[in-house]
Design an enzyme around this catalytic site. Sequence first.
Site, PDB file in Angstrom:
ATOM      1  N   GLY A  12       0.833  -1.212   0.000  1.00 37.23           N
ATOM      2  CA  GLY A  12       0.000   0.000   0.000  1.00 37.23           C
ATOM      3  C   GLY A  12       0.856   1.245   0.000  1.00 37.23           C
ATOM      4  N   ALA A  13       1.900   1.231  -0.856  1.00 42.31           N
ATOM      5  CA  ALA A  13       2.936   2.281  -0.777  1.00 42.31           C
ATOM      6  C   ALA A  13       2.672   3.468  -1.686  1.00 42.31           C
ATOM      7  CB  ALA A  13       4.300   1.672  -1.112  1.00 42.31           C
ATOM      8  N   ARG A  15       0.178   5.752  -1.535  1.00 40.29           N
ATOM      9  CA  ARG A  15      -0.410   6.977  -0.944  1.00 40.29           C
ATOM     10  C   ARG A  15      -0.464   6.807   0.570  1.00 40.29           C
ATOM     11  NH1 ARG A  15      -6.468   6.243  -0.590  1.00 40.29           N
ATOM     12  NH2 ARG A  15      -6.896   4.158  -1.365  1.00 40.29           N
ATOM     13  N   TYR A 145     -14.389  -2.701  10.654  1.00 42.87           N
ATOM     14  CA  TYR A 145     -12.947  -2.438  10.482  1.00 42.87           C
ATOM     15  C   TYR A 145     -12.199  -2.786  11.771  1.00 42.87           C
ATOM     16  CZ  TYR A 145      -8.765   0.619  10.179  1.00 42.87           C
ATOM     17  OH  TYR A 145      -7.488   1.131  10.199  1.00 42.87           O
ATOM     18  N   ALA A 147     -12.972  -4.894  14.063  1.00 43.58           N
ATOM     19  CA  ALA A 147     -12.901  -6.357  14.235  1.00 43.58           C
ATOM     20  C   ALA A 147     -11.787  -6.941  13.372  1.00 43.58           C
ATOM     21  CB  ALA A 147     -14.248  -6.980  13.868  1.00 43.58           C
ATOM     22  N   LYS A 149      -9.058  -5.399  12.416  1.00 41.82           N
ATOM     23  CA  LYS A 149      -7.760  -5.005  12.978  1.00 41.82           C
ATOM     24  C   LYS A 149      -7.455  -5.787  14.264  1.00 41.82           C
ATOM     25  CE  LYS A 149      -6.040  -1.854  10.155  1.00 41.82           C
ATOM     26  NZ  LYS A 149      -4.761  -2.083   9.442  1.00 41.82           N
ATOM     27  N   ILE A 178      -4.750   9.139  11.459  1.00 37.90           N
ATOM     28  CA  ILE A 178      -3.709   9.720  10.596  1.00 37.90           C
ATOM     29  C   ILE A 178      -4.417  10.514   9.493  1.00 37.90           C
ATOM     30  CG2 ILE A 178      -1.628   9.218   9.227  1.00 37.90           C
ATOM     31  CD1 ILE A 178      -1.847   6.293  10.394  1.00 37.90           C
TER      32      ILE A 178
HETATM   33  N1  LIG Z   1      -5.695   6.711   8.565  1.00 39.28           N
HETATM   34  C1  LIG Z   1      -5.833   6.347   9.813  1.00 39.28           C
HETATM   35  O1  LIG Z   1      -6.414   7.087  10.649  1.00 39.28           O
HETATM   36  C2  LIG Z   1      -5.267   5.047  10.305  1.00 39.28           C
HETATM   37  C3  LIG Z   1      -5.193   4.820  11.690  1.00 39.28           C
HETATM   38  C4  LIG Z   1      -4.669   3.625  12.168  1.00 39.28           C
HETATM   39  C5  LIG Z   1      -4.202   2.684  11.262  1.00 39.28           C
HETATM   40  N2  LIG Z   1      -4.273   2.921   9.916  1.00 39.28           N
HETATM   41  C6  LIG Z   1      -3.771   1.897   9.016  1.00 39.28           C
HETATM   42  O2  LIG Z   1      -2.667   2.444   8.312  1.00 39.28           O
HETATM   43  C7  LIG Z   1      -2.532   1.746   7.068  1.00 39.28           C
HETATM   44  C8  LIG Z   1      -2.423   2.759   5.944  1.00 39.28           C
HETATM   45  O3  LIG Z   1      -3.667   3.437   5.836  1.00 39.28           O
HETATM   46  P1  LIG Z   1      -3.809   4.921   5.285  1.00 39.28           P
HETATM   47  O4  LIG Z   1      -4.339   5.743   6.377  1.00 39.28           O
HETATM   48  O5  LIG Z   1      -2.567   5.319   4.594  1.00 39.28           O
HETATM   49  O6  LIG Z   1      -5.023   4.682   4.257  1.00 39.28           O
HETATM   50  P2  LIG Z   1      -5.217   5.064   2.738  1.00 39.28           P
HETATM   51  O7  LIG Z   1      -4.719   6.425   2.465  1.00 39.28           O
HETATM   52  O8  LIG Z   1      -6.647   4.738   2.452  1.00 39.28           O
HETATM   53  O9  LIG Z   1      -4.268   4.032   1.980  1.00 39.28           O
HETATM   54  C9  LIG Z   1      -4.546   2.663   1.982  1.00 39.28           C
HETATM   55  C10 LIG Z   1      -3.484   1.968   1.155  1.00 39.28           C
HETATM   56  O10 LIG Z   1      -3.744   0.550   1.197  1.00 39.28           O
HETATM   57  C11 LIG Z   1      -3.809   0.102  -0.156  1.00 39.28           C
HETATM   58  N3  LIG Z   1      -4.656  -1.077  -0.332  1.00 39.28           N
HETATM   59  C12 LIG Z   1      -5.978  -1.222  -0.077  1.00 39.28           C
HETATM   60  N4  LIG Z   1      -6.389  -2.448  -0.425  1.00 39.28           N
HETATM   61  C13 LIG Z   1      -5.289  -3.087  -0.923  1.00 39.28           C
HETATM   62  C14 LIG Z   1      -5.052  -4.381  -1.457  1.00 39.28           C
HETATM   63  N5  LIG Z   1      -6.037  -5.280  -1.596  1.00 39.28           N
HETATM   64  N6  LIG Z   1      -3.790  -4.698  -1.846  1.00 39.28           N
HETATM   65  C15 LIG Z   1      -2.795  -3.802  -1.742  1.00 39.28           C
HETATM   66  N7  LIG Z   1      -2.945  -2.563  -1.267  1.00 39.28           N
HETATM   67  C16 LIG Z   1      -4.188  -2.215  -0.870  1.00 39.28           C
HETATM   68  C17 LIG Z   1      -4.364   1.303  -0.944  1.00 39.28           C
HETATM   69  O11 LIG Z   1      -4.122   1.105  -2.326  1.00 39.28           O
HETATM   70  P3  LIG Z   1      -5.054   1.806  -3.467  1.00 39.28           P
HETATM   71  O12 LIG Z   1      -4.539   3.204  -3.629  1.00 39.28           O
HETATM   72  O13 LIG Z   1      -4.848   0.946  -4.667  1.00 39.28           O
HETATM   73  O14 LIG Z   1      -6.464   1.790  -2.968  1.00 39.28           O
HETATM   74  C18 LIG Z   1      -3.534   2.406  -0.320  1.00 39.28           C
HETATM   75  O15 LIG Z   1      -2.232   2.419  -0.842  1.00 39.28           O
HETATM   76  C19 LIG Z   1      -3.748   0.829   6.965  1.00 39.28           C
HETATM   77  O16 LIG Z   1      -3.421  -0.476   7.369  1.00 39.28           O
HETATM   78  C20 LIG Z   1      -4.728   1.452   7.928  1.00 39.28           C
HETATM   79  O17 LIG Z   1      -5.687   0.534   8.383  1.00 39.28           O
HETATM   80  C21 LIG Z   1      -4.785   4.091   9.422  1.00 39.28           C
END
Ligand SMILES: NC(=O)c1ccc[n+]([C@@H]2O[C@H](COP(=O)([O-])OP(=O)(O)OC[C@H]3O[C@@H](n4cnc5c(N)ncnc54)[C@H](OP(=O)(O)O)[C@@H]3O)[C@@H](O)[C@H]2O)c1
Length: 238
Positions: A12-13, A15, A145, A147, A149, A178
């Site tokens: 997921g690199a 964005r 979500y 559940a 995690k 984030i």
């Molecule tokens: N944002 C928050 O508040 C928050 C808080 C705690 C933990 N997290 C965790 O942090 C991590 C990064 O999230 P983020 O906030 O950066 O979210 P984000 O901006 O929505 O980015 C999600 C990333 O995961 C990729 N992804 C989704 N489904 C995928 C799949 N089947 N195979 C490969 N890549 C996939 C997306 O790719 P596409 O661009 O192709 O969709 C994107 O690169 C996640 O695990 C999230 O649960 C986020």
Amino acid sequence: MKIEGCVALVTGANRGLGQAIVSALVEAGAARVYAAARDERRVSADGSRVLPLTLDVTKPEQIAIAVRKAGDVTLLINNAGALNSFNVLTASPAEIDADFGVQVHGTLNVIRAFLPVLERVPLGGTIVNVLSLTSLASFPALGGYSASKAAAYSITQSLRPELKKKQIDILAVLPGPIDTDMVKDLPMPKTSPAETARGLLAGIARGDEEIFPDPLAQQMSVLWNKSHKEYERAFASF
Ligand SMILES: NC(=O)c1ccc[n+]([C@@H]2O[C@H](COP(=O)([O-])OP(=O)(O)OC[C@H]3O[C@@H](n4cnc5c(N)ncnc54)[C@H](OP(=O)(O)O)[C@@H]3O)[C@@H](O)[C@H]2O)c1
């Protein structure tokens, strides 16, 4: 573990947090970073040490190809995540399946596939699973979500003693909100992806089994250590 000189793969690199982790790894002196994304054309390879890689973590055939292309990985960062399921009473089975498909099955399948690679690392490989504060107690507005995690955290704990025998460390990252696309519609204080990524790398360098990478997560970890019940109630009150 030492970040300098490592060979990392980040899922997921393209964005959000994943992109910030890639930049932080380059800044910290990683020898090479495989920036894995569903569409590798969307990866910003801002340096010769960043190698874009196609990887949808729900597609076993793509995972197999990624293992062949990135056979020198020493640090695997499972960052890819999806948010499709909200209230557990109203989320559809398909929405809940979609979150479990990425967070649980996707993460586990990537780990299984990369184990032979990580077992070859002379001083031992490292796996980092990006989870959430919702792994520790549900945030009911994101119940499905949460559940997924929590399940991913349980799998991380299940793997730890198994992997220890193979000299592989597995670390859990438990961030607070984030400022990324994932929660753009949720009004709450958020940490920047860059600050979260720096905290995450600092935790990896220390070898913390649980990494609370941002100020809100650190604050919540104090409450978690004091009382699991108070932590649950704090989340339920949002
Ligand atoms: N944002 C928050 O508040 C928050 C808080 C705690 C933990 N997290 C965790 O942090 C991590 C990064 O999230 P983020 O906030 O950066 O979210 P984000 O901006 O929505 O980015 C999600 C990333 O995961 C990729 N992804 C989704 N489904 C995928 C799949 N089947 N195979 C490969 N890549 C996939 C997306 O790719 P596409 O661009 O192709 O969709 C994107 O690169 C996640 O695990 C999230 O649960 C986020």
